[in-house]
Design an enzyme around this catalytic site. Structure first.
Site, PDB file in Angstrom:
ATOM      1  N   ASP A 105      65.713  41.561  47.534  1.00 32.91           N
ATOM      2  CA  ASP A 105      65.805  42.903  46.536  1.00 32.91           C
ATOM      3  C   ASP A 105      65.146  42.401  45.088  1.00 32.91           C
ATOM      4  O   ASP A 105      64.940  43.524  44.369  1.00 32.91           O
ATOM      5  CB  ASP A 105      67.176  43.181  46.211  1.00 32.91           C
ATOM      6  CG  ASP A 105      68.214  42.122  45.513  1.00 32.91           C
ATOM      7  OD1 ASP A 105      69.504  41.914  45.855  1.00 32.91           O
ATOM      8  OD2 ASP A 105      67.649  41.116  44.970  1.00 32.91           O
ATOM      9  N   HIS A 120      63.782  35.289  53.117  1.00 34.99           N
ATOM     10  CA  HIS A 120      63.665  36.348  53.886  1.00 34.99           C
ATOM     11  C   HIS A 120      62.766  37.329  53.455  1.00 34.99           C
ATOM     12  O   HIS A 120      62.891  38.461  53.844  1.00 34.99           O
ATOM     13  CB  HIS A 120      65.215  36.965  54.136  1.00 34.99           C
ATOM     14  CG  HIS A 120      66.087  35.956  54.573  1.00 34.99           C
ATOM     15  ND1 HIS A 120      67.483  35.921  54.835  1.00 34.99           N
ATOM     16  CD2 HIS A 120      65.836  34.920  55.514  1.00 34.99           C
ATOM     17  CE1 HIS A 120      68.221  35.127  55.029  1.00 34.99           C
ATOM     18  NE2 HIS A 120      67.296  34.372  55.693  1.00 34.99           N
ATOM     19  N   CYS A 131      45.896  41.733  59.641  1.00 32.44           N
ATOM     20  CA  CYS A 131      45.305  40.675  58.628  1.00 32.44           C
ATOM     21  C   CYS A 131      46.316  39.990  57.750  1.00 32.44           C
ATOM     22  O   CYS A 131      47.477  40.526  57.949  1.00 32.44           O
ATOM     23  CB  CYS A 131      44.235  41.146  58.079  1.00 32.44           C
ATOM     24  SG  CYS A 131      44.472  42.538  56.867  1.00 32.44           S
ATOM     25  N   GLY A 187      77.630  33.646  46.744  1.00 35.40           N
ATOM     26  CA  GLY A 187      77.734  34.990  47.431  1.00 35.40           C
ATOM     27  C   GLY A 187      77.004  35.010  48.727  1.00 35.40           C
ATOM     28  O   GLY A 187      76.228  35.964  48.981  1.00 35.40           O
ATOM     29  N   THR A 188      77.370  34.308  49.607  1.00 34.60           N
ATOM     30  CA  THR A 188      76.731  34.185  50.911  1.00 34.60           C
ATOM     31  C   THR A 188      77.958  34.086  52.061  1.00 34.60           C
ATOM     32  O   THR A 188      78.951  32.935  51.591  1.00 34.60           O
ATOM     33  CB  THR A 188      75.423  33.392  51.063  1.00 34.60           C
ATOM     34  OG1 THR A 188      75.083  33.566  52.535  1.00 34.60           O
ATOM     35  CG2 THR A 188      75.995  31.980  50.996  1.00 34.60           C
ATOM     36  N   SER A 189      77.544  34.738  53.178  1.00 30.94           N
ATOM     37  CA  SER A 189      79.064  34.507  53.980  1.00 30.94           C
ATOM     38  C   SER A 189      78.488  33.327  55.057  1.00 30.94           C
ATOM     39  O   SER A 189      79.360  32.785  55.598  1.00 30.94           O
ATOM     40  CB  SER A 189      79.048  35.749  54.939  1.00 30.94           C
ATOM     41  OG  SER A 189      77.824  35.987  55.654  1.00 30.94           O
ATOM     42  N   ASN A 213      82.561  32.448  45.707  1.00 32.66           N
ATOM     43  CA  ASN A 213      82.804  33.397  46.706  1.00 32.66           C
ATOM     44  C   ASN A 213      84.017  34.012  46.567  1.00 32.66           C
ATOM     45  O   ASN A 213      85.090  33.205  46.470  1.00 32.66           O
ATOM     46  CB  ASN A 213      82.311  33.114  47.916  1.00 32.66           C
ATOM     47  CG  ASN A 213      82.155  34.106  48.766  1.00 32.66           C
ATOM     48  OD1 ASN A 213      82.870  35.238  49.055  1.00 32.66           O
ATOM     49  ND2 ASN A 213      81.221  34.003  49.681  1.00 32.66           N
TER      50      ASN A 213
HETATM   51  C1  BV8 Z   1      65.314  32.558  62.985  1.00 33.41           C
HETATM   52  C2  BV8 Z   1      66.327  40.483  55.758  1.00 33.41           C
HETATM   53  C3  BV8 Z   1      64.065  31.240  64.236  1.00 33.41           C
HETATM   54  C4  BV8 Z   1      66.260  41.975  56.485  1.00 33.41           C
HETATM   55  C5  BV8 Z   1      67.711  39.189  56.875  1.00 33.41           C
HETATM   56  C6  BV8 Z   1      69.550  35.229  68.581  1.00 33.41           C
HETATM   57  C7  BV8 Z   1      68.167  35.541  68.734  1.00 33.41           C
HETATM   58  C8  BV8 Z   1      67.280  35.202  67.532  1.00 33.41           C
HETATM   59  C9  BV8 Z   1      67.719  34.659  66.456  1.00 33.41           C
HETATM   60  C10 BV8 Z   1      69.312  34.350  66.523  1.00 33.41           C
HETATM   61  C11 BV8 Z   1      69.944  34.617  67.555  1.00 33.41           C
HETATM   62  N1  BV8 Z   1      70.985  34.050  67.322  1.00 33.41           N
HETATM   63  C12 BV8 Z   1      71.061  33.290  66.043  1.00 33.41           C
HETATM   64  C13 BV8 Z   1      69.883  33.480  65.703  1.00 33.41           C
HETATM   65  C14 BV8 Z   1      69.604  33.353  64.315  1.00 33.41           C
HETATM   66  C15 BV8 Z   1      69.732  34.250  63.332  1.00 33.41           C
HETATM   67  C16 BV8 Z   1      71.095  34.341  62.961  1.00 33.41           C
HETATM   68  O1  BV8 Z   1      71.359  33.295  62.234  1.00 33.41           O
HETATM   69  N2  BV8 Z   1      71.833  35.239  63.284  1.00 33.41           N
HETATM   70  C17 BV8 Z   1      73.232  35.378  62.901  1.00 33.41           C
HETATM   71  C18 BV8 Z   1      73.493  36.758  62.329  1.00 33.41           C
HETATM   72  C19 BV8 Z   1      73.921  34.811  63.976  1.00 33.41           C
HETATM   73  N3  BV8 Z   1      68.641  33.943  62.481  1.00 33.41           N
HETATM   74  C20 BV8 Z   1      67.395  34.467  62.389  1.00 33.41           C
HETATM   75  O2  BV8 Z   1      67.153  35.135  63.412  1.00 33.41           O
HETATM   76  C21 BV8 Z   1      66.448  33.818  61.422  1.00 33.41           C
HETATM   77  N4  BV8 Z   1      65.188  33.656  62.119  1.00 33.41           N
HETATM   78  O3  BV8 Z   1      66.284  31.958  63.087  1.00 33.41           O
HETATM   79  O4  BV8 Z   1      63.871  32.025  63.283  1.00 33.41           O
HETATM   80  C22 BV8 Z   1      64.057  31.951  65.443  1.00 33.41           C
HETATM   81  C23 BV8 Z   1      62.933  32.898  65.885  1.00 33.41           C
HETATM   82  C24 BV8 Z   1      63.090  33.576  67.179  1.00 33.41           C
HETATM   83  C25 BV8 Z   1      64.321  33.347  68.079  1.00 33.41           C
HETATM   84  C26 BV8 Z   1      65.150  32.404  67.589  1.00 33.41           C
HETATM   85  C27 BV8 Z   1      65.071  31.696  66.509  1.00 33.41           C
HETATM   86  C28 BV8 Z   1      66.032  35.039  60.440  1.00 33.41           C
HETATM   87  C29 BV8 Z   1      67.276  35.395  59.815  1.00 33.41           C
HETATM   88  C30 BV8 Z   1      66.842  36.401  58.685  1.00 33.41           C
HETATM   89  C31 BV8 Z   1      67.150  37.930  58.896  1.00 33.41           C
HETATM   90  N5  BV8 Z   1      66.985  38.725  57.700  1.00 33.41           N
HETATM   91  N6  BV8 Z   1      67.403  39.824  55.981  1.00 33.41           N
HETATM   92  C32 BV8 Z   1      67.343  42.863  55.807  1.00 33.41           C
HETATM   93  O5  BV8 Z   1      67.672  42.561  54.643  1.00 33.41           O
HETATM   94  O6  BV8 Z   1      67.415  43.876  56.161  1.00 33.41           O
HETATM   95  S1  BV8 Z   1      69.530  38.245  56.942  1.00 33.41           S
HETATM   96  C33 BV8 Z   1      70.401  39.272  56.012  1.00 33.41           C
HETATM   97  O7  BV8 Z   1      71.618  38.457  56.179  1.00 33.41           O
HETATM   98  C34 BV8 Z   1      70.203  39.245  54.443  1.00 33.41           C
HETATM   99  O8  BV8 Z   1      68.935  38.285  54.289  1.00 33.41           O
HETATM  100  C35 BV8 Z   1      71.393  38.554  53.794  1.00 33.41           C
HETATM  101  O9  BV8 Z   1      71.186  38.082  52.663  1.00 33.41           O
HETATM  102  C36 BV8 Z   1      71.772  37.542  55.038  1.00 33.41           C
HETATM  103  C37 BV8 Z   1      72.849  36.739  54.839  1.00 33.41           C
HETATM  104  O10 BV8 Z   1      73.968  37.541  54.622  1.00 33.41           O
HETATM  105  P1  BV8 Z   1      74.735  37.127  53.200  1.00 33.41           P
HETATM  106  O11 BV8 Z   1      73.588  37.250  52.218  1.00 33.41           O
HETATM  107  O12 BV8 Z   1      75.448  36.158  53.219  1.00 33.41           O
HETATM  108  O13 BV8 Z   1      75.424  38.436  52.810  1.00 33.41           O
HETATM  109  P2  BV8 Z   1      76.697  38.899  53.561  1.00 33.41           P
HETATM  110  O14 BV8 Z   1      77.063  40.396  53.344  1.00 33.41           O
HETATM  111  O15 BV8 Z   1      77.003  38.352  54.999  1.00 33.41           O
HETATM  112  O16 BV8 Z   1      77.837  38.213  52.698  1.00 33.41           O
HETATM  113  C38 BV8 Z   1      78.050  38.458  51.304  1.00 33.41           C
HETATM  114  C39 BV8 Z   1      79.147  37.510  50.804  1.00 33.41           C
HETATM  115  O17 BV8 Z   1      79.099  37.687  49.330  1.00 33.41           O
HETATM  116  C40 BV8 Z   1      80.394  37.446  51.513  1.00 33.41           C
HETATM  117  O18 BV8 Z   1      80.758  36.152  51.773  1.00 33.41           O
HETATM  118  C41 BV8 Z   1      81.204  37.970  50.283  1.00 33.41           C
HETATM  119  O19 BV8 Z   1      82.666  37.386  50.191  1.00 33.41           O
HETATM  120  C42 BV8 Z   1      80.617  37.588  49.123  1.00 33.41           C
HETATM  121  N7  BV8 Z   1      80.667  38.423  47.781  1.00 33.41           N
HETATM  122  C43 BV8 Z   1      81.015  39.840  47.882  1.00 33.41           C
HETATM  123  N8  BV8 Z   1      81.025  40.163  46.378  1.00 33.41           N
HETATM  124  C44 BV8 Z   1      80.837  38.951  45.915  1.00 33.41           C
HETATM  125  C45 BV8 Z   1      80.410  37.975  46.563  1.00 33.41           C
HETATM  126  N9  BV8 Z   1      80.149  36.762  46.151  1.00 33.41           N
HETATM  127  C46 BV8 Z   1      80.192  36.675  44.763  1.00 33.41           C
HETATM  128  N10 BV8 Z   1      80.347  37.481  43.939  1.00 33.41           N
HETATM  129  C47 BV8 Z   1      80.452  38.680  44.358  1.00 33.41           C
HETATM  130  N11 BV8 Z   1      80.837  39.604  43.550  1.00 33.41           N
END
Ligand code: BV8
Length: 240
Positions: A105, A120, A131, A187-189, A213
């Site tokens: 963001d 990300h 390109c 702030g990450t899960s 968190n």
């Molecule tokens: C990769 C951009 C190598 C897009 C994002 C099967 C096939 C392919 C890959 C995988 C697979 N299985 C696993 C993987 C790996 C995969 C992965 O990890 N999957 C997970 C879901 C199991 N990862 C990938 O694919 C990565 N690439 O591995 O490359 C590769 C390549 C090819 C094939 C295999 C491997 C790429 C990952 C990047 C994805 N893009 N974002 C978009 O934004 O639309 S990820 C997305 O999730 C966001 O970026 C976000 O930031 C990120 C993580 O989530 P969080 O930031 O933690 O947010 P979340 O909502 O989950 O949690 C919020 C937290 O805040 C909570 O804990 C909450 O309690 C807390 N909170 C709430 N309020 C507050 C607070 N904390 C503090 N203060 C508050 N007020």
């Protein structure tokens, strides 16, 4: 909430610090998180990790653009919160602070942080599918129909699920994590890899790891300290 004495002492003495942030840092700015409910978790009935995937980009680029255009328009009115500003202040406070974010963001930069490692990508940039042309969309409402250099399709400059991270970004973050003495996980899960490995690398290298968190995460048990609360309320407590 009180900052525990040992953590406060380490904070005061620290020279080399790393902060990893996730969507929770932007939550108090009104940006819904991905897994805490909020309307970004599902888009037109499609779970966000499907609409934000390499496979969807291949299959339906216009749908992916519609999803990111919607989010960019929503973010246009959003401002940083106290958590972003505190982390920006930390960059002036510590001799070395590395800020690694999973967020796309741009709110850390809006709050004054610089040299942000964006694992990300960034929703305010588009890139050419052919390109290496990049296009900054922050300054204009309408994005160009195609690459201004070669005319090919543009795509969001964001790392989708199943895509590699930007060249060198994770490597730099991992290198800094391995040499920091204090690591904040804010702030990450802790579910998305390889980003979630950063605190593990810091811990393995001997850093003191503190999670901020409101909820526990899979990383909590490996942290030396867990501050249960909102980032915008907890981070200012470190001010002496
Ligand atoms: C990769 C951009 C190598 C897009 C994002 C099967 C096939 C392919 C890959 C995988 C697979 N299985 C696993 C993987 C790996 C995969 C992965 O990890 N999957 C997970 C879901 C199991 N990862 C990938 O694919 C990565 N690439 O591995 O490359 C590769 C390549 C090819 C094939 C295999 C491997 C790429 C990952 C990047 C994805 N893009 N974002 C978009 O934004 O639309 S990820 C997305 O999730 C966001 O970026 C976000 O930031 C990120 C993580 O989530 P969080 O930031 O933690 O947010 P979340 O909502 O989950 O949690 C919020 C937290 O805040 C909570 O804990 C909450 O309690 C807390 N909170 C709430 N309020 C507050 C607070 N904390 C503090 N203060 C508050 N007020």
């Amino acid at each position: 909430m009180q900052i525990p004495a040992e953590l406060r002492q380490r904070f005061t003495r620290a020279k080399c610090v790393l902060a990893l942030t996730g969507a929770g840092v932007s939550a108090e700015s009104g940006v819904p998180t991905f897994r805490g409910g909020g309307n970004t978790a599902v888009w037109k009935g499609i779970p966000f990790d499907v609409i934000s995937s390499a496979e969807m980009l291949e299959r339906d680029l216009p749908a992916v653009w519609e999803w990111f255009d919607y989010r960019r328009n929503f973010l246009d009115a959003i401002v940083p919160n106290e958590a972003h500003y505190e982390i920006a202040r930390w960059q002036e406070l510590f001799p070395e602070l590395t800020l690694v974010t999973q967020n796309i963001d741009g709110l850390h930069q809006k709050a004054g942080s610089h040299d942000v490692i964006e694992l990300h990508g960034n929703i305010w940039r588009a890139r050419c599918t052919k390109c290496r042309f990049f296009h900054d969309m922050a300054s204009e409402a309408k994005r160009p129909d195609g690459c201004l250099e070669c005319g090919s399709f543009l795509r969001p400059d964001v790392v989708l699920f199943g895509e590699m991270l930007p060249p060198g970004a994770f490597e730099l973050a991992a290198e800094r994590a391995a040499s920091c003495e204090l690591c904040f996980v804010i702030g990450t899960s802790g579910l998305v890899y390889p980003a979630a490995a950063i605190p593990e690398i810091a811990k393995a290298a001997g850093a003191y790891v503190c999670e901020v968190n409101p909820e526990r995460t899979p990383l909590s048990n490996r942290c030396d300290e867990v501050l249960t609360g909102k980032a915008g309320e907890v981070l200012p407590l470190f001010r002496s």
